[in-house]
Scaffold this motif. Structure first.
Motif, PDB file in Angstrom:
ATOM      1  N   THR A   1       6.024  12.597   0.219  1.00 59.09           N
ATOM      2  CA  THR A   1       5.646  13.786   0.965  1.00 59.09           C
ATOM      3  C   THR A   1       6.192  15.011   0.252  1.00 59.09           C
TER       4      THR A   1
ATOM      5  N   GLY B   1      -1.749  12.674   0.233  1.00 55.55           N
ATOM      6  CA  GLY B   1      -2.378  12.080   1.413  1.00 55.55           C
ATOM      7  C   GLY B   1      -3.320  10.940   1.068  1.00 55.55           C
ATOM      8  N   THR B   2      -3.495  10.683  -0.219  1.00 54.05           N
ATOM      9  CA  THR B   2      -4.370   9.600  -0.660  1.00 54.05           C
ATOM     10  C   THR B   2      -3.747   8.244  -0.344  1.00 54.05           C
ATOM     11  N   HIS B   3      -4.563   7.345   0.175  1.00 53.49           N
ATOM     12  CA  HIS B   3      -4.108   5.973   0.430  1.00 53.49           C
ATOM     13  C   HIS B   3      -4.415   5.137  -0.795  1.00 53.49           C
ATOM     14  N   TRP B   4      -3.417   4.411  -1.291  1.00 56.82           N
ATOM     15  CA  TRP B   4      -3.551   3.590  -2.489  1.00 56.82           C
ATOM     16  C   TRP B   4      -3.306   2.124  -2.139  1.00 56.82           C
ATOM     17  N   THR B   5      -4.126   1.255  -2.682  1.00 52.03           N
ATOM     18  CA  THR B   5      -3.894  -0.177  -2.537  1.00 52.03           C
ATOM     19  C   THR B   5      -3.031  -0.664  -3.697  1.00 52.03           C
TER      20      THR B   5
ATOM     21  N   GLN C   1       1.702  11.691  -2.053  1.00 53.74           N
ATOM     22  CA  GLN C   1       2.051  13.011  -1.535  1.00 53.74           C
ATOM     23  C   GLN C   1       0.825  13.885  -1.287  1.00 53.74           C
TER      24      GLN C   1
ATOM     25  N   HIS D   1       0.857  -1.190   0.000  1.00 54.03           N
ATOM     26  CA  HIS D   1       0.000   0.000   0.000  1.00 54.03           C
ATOM     27  C   HIS D   1       0.890   1.236   0.000  1.00 54.03           C
ATOM     28  N   GLU D   2       0.295   2.350  -0.392  1.00 56.11           N
ATOM     29  CA  GLU D   2       1.042   3.590  -0.545  1.00 56.11           C
ATOM     30  C   GLU D   2       0.232   4.748  -0.001  1.00 56.11           C
ATOM     31  N   ILE D   3       0.933   5.699   0.584  1.00 56.29           N
ATOM     32  CA  ILE D   3       0.339   6.984   0.934  1.00 56.29           C
ATOM     33  C   ILE D   3       0.999   7.995   0.012  1.00 56.29           C
TER      34      ILE D   3
ATOM     35  N   GLN E   1       5.723   5.868   0.487  1.00 58.17           N
ATOM     36  CA  GLN E   1       5.106   7.140   0.835  1.00 58.17           C
ATOM     37  C   GLN E   1       5.848   8.277   0.165  1.00 58.17           C
TER      38      GLN E   1
END
Length: 97
Positions: free
Chosen positions: A94, A23-27, A21, A17-19, A92
């Motif tokens: 940022t 702020g969206t959470h991605w599967t 830049q 999973h990814e957050i 992630q």
């Protein structure tokens, strides 16, 4: 790499999973469904400040700074190192100023 979804598929762990830049959470599946999009044009990314740290046996934290598409961000990812090859478990991005 983004132009080759099969290569990305091989690098992402099933639980990836990814957050982003924003702020969206991605599967994992969401990332694979958008992996070929390239909305930053033809600009080549500039990567610097790369650092890899072993945080546990078989686990590496990778951090770096990315300039791409007119923006700058700091990135981090966690990789599981296996004999078959590395798998990214988490990523992630940022925004950096």
């Amino acid at each position: 790499m983004r132009a080759e979804p099969s290569a990305v598929d091989e690098l992402l762990a099933p639980e990836f999973h990814e957050i982003g830049q924003s702020g969206t959470h991605w599967t994992r599946q969401e990332i694979l469904s958008v992996v070929t999009s390239d909305d930053a044009g033809d600009a080549a990314p500039v990567i610097d400040e790369e650092k890899a740290e072993i945080v546990a046996p078989g686990v590496v934290l990778l951090t770096y700074r990315l300039e791409f598409g007119g923006g700058v961000s700091r990135r981090s990812s966690i990789w599981r190192i296996r004999p078959e090859g590395p798998l990214m478990v988490f990523h992630q991005g940022t925004l950096a100023h």
